[in-house]
Write a protein that holds these residues in place. Structure first.
Motif: not given
Lengths: 267, 267
Positions: A88, A91, A105, A109, A112-113, A115, A206, A208, A210
């Motif tokens: 998490e 980025y 991601s 996935p 990543f928390k 993007l 995607v 995550v 963003t």
């Protein structure tokens, strides 16, 4: 000895619990984040790195086959996160660094928390009338040819197109220096991997959260591109910056820093 | 998330292939190395960390049972090296940090290439006539009692004894601040672990190449102690410094840096 740390010239600083990774754009290394990243050291664990073939990475780890597409770079980001037991992460990616984070991601996935994309583009080539990436294929072939024939001239030209802010010539000069200090073979292959990529079809995959930070007067990632990305990524928001050109973290670091904090607060 | 990185507030900087770890002394954190460590970033991969219970480490990881002896701290150093896939590191330890590195090298010798010890002592208590550690047991009991009754007064007193260089009062003031900002429970237990330790019997088991940097007029680790260590460690050398007091990396960083480079060249 240091494996991934040596390979990607990984730097770790800061004191927070939450990790934040800053990823550079094409032809650049982590020093481009020098005005912005230190602002996060009080609250975050700051991770900086260089792509293999850029900055002070381990050039012996460069493999044309692996890095001919952006997935190779994304794989290194995933490996770095795993080696550091990160989960998490936040980025923050500039330009193609945003795409690389997005692809990472998709590979994993859960790593990543959020993007945060600074001047991202899923496709640099126009596909009119439905998509305006900003370049014609011929423009890019011209650039690739110039890289072959006159690398220094290419660096000089592209640095001005990318940076804008020509009233502050030291900015484009720095970027030119960054391009010139990149190994030409790696730079040429990275340029093709970047500018010929088309990841429009994966935007909808995607998952995550963003944030897109969109500059004014950006010749590499025009406003239409940011809006396109925002429309196609499920959970995304777009912020329009006052900064001009394609490198706001260098030309307008205060606004960039502030907006990244805004993105972090809005998750 | 970040496990050992968070636990020991690990920082990674520099670009070389060879890793160099800088370890602090009692009541101090990695900031004490701020004049010295950056000098190694061009040629080495620099690793800084804080002991659990000091600096910006993760205090929730503190366990009285584990850290009641220096072996607990040494175990963390070994784990950090393993997590980072380090082998044959250069380890520079100040004061009890040197002992911790030595103990870590006994736990896993292959992790270490060289130990550079700044003001080390294997035993702080006199064992006359054969060994002069510098303190009587009663002196130390007095210090421990003072820590209980008047922590601030203790910090003020000990900082001056340790630092010397009283013509530059800002140096002792900084050390006092460092002592005061350490959690008193952790500091008290670390003080006992440090000052009541006696590792004279393990010196002969050390197999890693060792350099001892011995200050002038050091009340914590007097010259006789440095000489004793040098005589009992198989592969060791001792360098006598012009710096006075027990913290040459703060009071005389240039000489300290230069001598560390000398040690590195002499392996």
């Amino acid at each position: 000895m240091l494996d991934f740390i040596k390979k990607n010239n990984v730097k770790i600083s800061g004191e927070g619990e939450q990790a934040i990774i800053f990823a550079a754009g094409f032809g650049c290394d982590q020093t481009m984040w020098r005005y912005v990243a230190p602002q996060f050291e009080k609250e975050y664990r700051v991770i900086l790195f260089d792509y293999v073939g850029a900055g002070k990475s381990d050039y012996s780890a460069y493999q044309s086959e692996k890095y001919k597409t952006l997935e190779g770079y994304a794989q290194d980001v995933v490996e770095m996160c795993k080696e550091l037991n990160l989960k998490e992460v936040i980025y923050v990616g500039h330009s193609v660094g945003a795409t690389i984070g997005m692809l990472a991601s998709l590979q994993d996935p859960a790593l990543f928390k959020q993007l945060i994309m600074l001047g991202p583009s899923p496709c640099y080539i126009n596909d009119l009338p439905s998509y305006k990436g900003g370049f014609e294929r011929e423009d890019l072939d011209g650039l690739f040819e110039m890289m072959e024939l006159n690398y220094i001239g290419w660096a000089n030209y592209l640095s001005k197109v990318v940076m804008k802010n020509l009233d502050r010539p030291e900015l484009a000069a720095e970027l030119e220096g960054s391009f010139c200090s990149t190994d030409p073979l790696c730079a040429k292959e990275f340029a093709r991997a970047t500018f010929l990529s088309d990841y429009r079809h994966v935007l909808q995959q995607v998952t995550v959260s963003t944030c897109i930070l969109q500059c004014e007067d950006d010749s590499i990632a025009p406003k239409e591109v940011g809006i396109y990305m925002n429309e196609h990524i499920k959970e995304s928001a777009i912020f329009f910056m006052e900064a001009t050109g394609h490198c706001p973290h260098v030309s307008q670091p205060e606004e960039t820093t502030q907006l990244i904090f805004t993105c972090l607060a809005n998750i």
